[in-house]
Design an enzyme around this catalytic site. Structure first.
Site, PDB file in Angstrom:
ATOM      1  N   SER A 105       3.120  -2.095  10.192  1.00 17.64           N
ATOM      2  CA  SER A 105       4.565  -1.962  10.369  1.00 17.64           C
ATOM      3  C   SER A 105       5.343  -3.254  10.106  1.00 17.64           C
ATOM      4  O   SER A 105       6.344  -3.519  10.767  1.00 17.64           O
ATOM      5  CB  SER A 105       4.881  -1.430  11.781  1.00 17.64           C
ATOM      6  OG  SER A 105       4.312  -0.151  11.963  1.00 17.64           O
ATOM      7  N   HIS A 115      -9.516   1.073   4.393  1.00 14.22           N
ATOM      8  CA  HIS A 115      -8.243   1.249   5.097  1.00 14.22           C
ATOM      9  C   HIS A 115      -8.439   2.173   6.293  1.00 14.22           C
ATOM     10  O   HIS A 115      -9.284   3.074   6.258  1.00 14.22           O
ATOM     11  CB  HIS A 115      -7.197   1.828   4.133  1.00 14.22           C
ATOM     12  CG  HIS A 115      -5.822   1.830   4.717  1.00 14.22           C
ATOM     13  ND1 HIS A 115      -5.369   2.849   5.529  1.00 14.22           N
ATOM     14  CD2 HIS A 115      -4.816   0.927   4.648  1.00 14.22           C
ATOM     15  CE1 HIS A 115      -4.134   2.560   5.916  1.00 14.22           C
ATOM     16  NE2 HIS A 115      -3.778   1.399   5.398  1.00 14.22           N
ATOM     17  N   ASN A 156       0.866  -1.179   0.000  1.00 17.69           N
ATOM     18  CA  ASN A 156       0.000   0.000   0.000  1.00 17.69           C
ATOM     19  C   ASN A 156       0.902   1.227   0.000  1.00 17.69           C
ATOM     20  O   ASN A 156       1.466   1.582   1.023  1.00 17.69           O
ATOM     21  CB  ASN A 156      -0.909  -0.006   1.238  1.00 17.69           C
ATOM     22  CG  ASN A 156      -1.759   1.251   1.310  1.00 17.69           C
ATOM     23  OD1 ASN A 156      -1.976   1.923   0.286  1.00 17.69           O
ATOM     24  ND2 ASN A 156      -2.245   1.575   2.497  1.00 17.69           N
ATOM     25  N   GLU A 216      -6.948   4.654   7.287  1.00 19.31           N
ATOM     26  CA  GLU A 216      -6.862   6.095   6.989  1.00 19.31           C
ATOM     27  C   GLU A 216      -8.164   6.583   6.330  1.00 19.31           C
ATOM     28  O   GLU A 216      -8.575   7.721   6.554  1.00 19.31           O
ATOM     29  CB  GLU A 216      -5.617   6.370   6.138  1.00 19.31           C
ATOM     30  CG  GLU A 216      -4.356   6.227   6.982  1.00 19.31           C
ATOM     31  CD  GLU A 216      -3.171   5.577   6.296  1.00 19.31           C
ATOM     32  OE1 GLU A 216      -3.081   5.629   5.060  1.00 19.31           O
ATOM     33  OE2 GLU A 216      -2.332   4.993   7.015  1.00 19.31           O
ATOM     34  N   GLU A 267      -5.734  -5.092  10.312  1.00 13.83           N
ATOM     35  CA  GLU A 267      -4.688  -4.101  10.550  1.00 13.83           C
ATOM     36  C   GLU A 267      -4.992  -3.341  11.838  1.00 13.83           C
ATOM     37  O   GLU A 267      -5.801  -2.390  11.821  1.00 13.83           O
ATOM     38  CB  GLU A 267      -4.628  -3.105   9.394  1.00 13.83           C
ATOM     39  CG  GLU A 267      -4.337  -3.742   8.055  1.00 13.83           C
ATOM     40  CD  GLU A 267      -3.730  -2.734   7.098  1.00 13.83           C
ATOM     41  OE1 GLU A 267      -2.551  -2.905   6.752  1.00 13.83           O
ATOM     42  OE2 GLU A 267      -4.410  -1.770   6.720  1.00 13.83           O
ATOM     43  N   LYS A 289       0.081   4.179  -0.282  1.00 12.65           N
ATOM     44  CA  LYS A 289      -0.622   5.363   0.253  1.00 12.65           C
ATOM     45  C   LYS A 289      -0.441   6.533  -0.723  1.00 12.65           C
ATOM     46  O   LYS A 289      -0.352   6.310  -1.938  1.00 12.65           O
ATOM     47  CB  LYS A 289      -0.122   5.711   1.655  1.00 12.65           C
ATOM     48  CG  LYS A 289      -0.041   4.501   2.573  1.00 12.65           C
ATOM     49  CD  LYS A 289       0.152   4.871   4.016  1.00 12.65           C
ATOM     50  CE  LYS A 289       0.534   3.660   4.825  1.00 12.65           C
ATOM     51  NZ  LYS A 289      -0.020   3.631   6.145  1.00 12.65           N
ATOM     52  N   GLY A 349       1.913   2.296  10.499  1.00 12.12           N
ATOM     53  CA  GLY A 349       2.785   3.452  10.328  1.00 12.12           C
ATOM     54  C   GLY A 349       3.466   3.914  11.608  1.00 12.12           C
ATOM     55  O   GLY A 349       4.026   4.998  11.661  1.00 12.12           O
TER      56      GLY A 349
END
Ligand code: PEP
Length: 249
Positions: A212, A96, A12, A98, A166, A14, A172
């Site tokens: 991560s 996701h 990903n 985010e 996740e 991003k 992150g």
């Protein structure tokens, strides 16, 4: 991982990458070598989907990082599943953390997007996971089961879905879940599939871990029986992504 499920590693990117940077990523992906036992898909910014499809090796799938729940129309700034397919891409990442936490997407909207993307012929990587406060208050299982329950009515074909667990606190942050922490949730998710969908879907659906993951942590995570691969953010922009793809060898 165990059983017949093919190991799956998604990247990903991003909101990262320029044409020049994507060319560098394409080069190290071409050099690999990438294990033939791993299915690989990378999630690219929407504007680079066509460019990425042209430059990445043919055995690497390309995913959009989002799409809308309609084919076309007055939805300024949105992209439809048909547009993604028109660029030669077969996958979309939906829900996701985010999208959920920065852009306020609800379980309901994500579920509708999953349903529409599947009906339009895309394969889908739905993402979900608990926040740190939810884990610390012992609510992880309740939260992830609620997220899955919201998606379920719109998942019409489980063979076109790869579930990405996740934990938000691990995305992150450099804080990877331990193999035992991740395995515990993955086993609960597989049991949820067994109880709420079917034994066959529980056995065949890939459940991948994201948060991560690095070349240093991937091998032990990959050895857990219910971890069928990874969704990789930061490390998917770097040559170490190849080592993560090959984690299972
Ligand atoms: C992600 O973007 O889904 C992700 C897991 O990011 P990172 O690997 O950087 O934590």
């Amino acid at each position: 991982m165990t059983g017949d499920r093919k190991f799956f590693v998604g990247g990903n990117w991003k909101m990262n990458g320029t044409k020049a940077e994507i060319a560098v990523i394409a080069k190290f992906m071409k050099t690999g070598p990438l294990s033939p036992n791993t299915e690989v898909v990378v999630g690219c910014p929407q504007c680079y989907l066509g460019y990425s499809r042209e430059h990445l090796p043919a055995n690497v799938g390309v995913a959009a990082q989002n799409c809308y729940k309609a084919a076309k129309g007055a939805f300024t700034g949105e992209v439809s599943p048909g547009m993604i397919k028109d660029l030669g891409c077969e996958w979309v990442i939906l829900g996701h953390s985010e999208r959920r936490n920065v852009f306020g997407e609800s379980d309901q909207l994500i579920s509708e997007k999953i349903g529409f993307a599947l009906s339009e012929g895309l394969k889908v990587i739905p993402c979900f996971g608990e926040q740190l406060a939810e884990r610390e208050s012992g609510r992880t299982k309740e939260v992830v089961f609620a997220q899955l329950s919201a998606m379920k009515p719109n998942i019409t074909d489980w063979s076109k879905v790869v579930l990405a667990y996740e934990p938000v606190w691990a995305i992150g942050t450099g804080l990877t879940a331990s193999p035992a922490q991740a395995q515990e949730v993955h086993a609960q998710l597989r049991q949820w599939l067994r109880d709420n969908v079917s034994e066959e879907v529980a056995n065949s659906t890939r459940i991948i871990y994201g948060g991560s993951v690095t070349a240093g942590t991937c091998k032990e995570l990959a050895s857990q029986p219910d971890i069928d691969g990874f969704l990789v953010g930061g490390a998917s922009l770097k040559p170490e992504f190849v080592a993560i793809i090959n984690a299972q060898q």
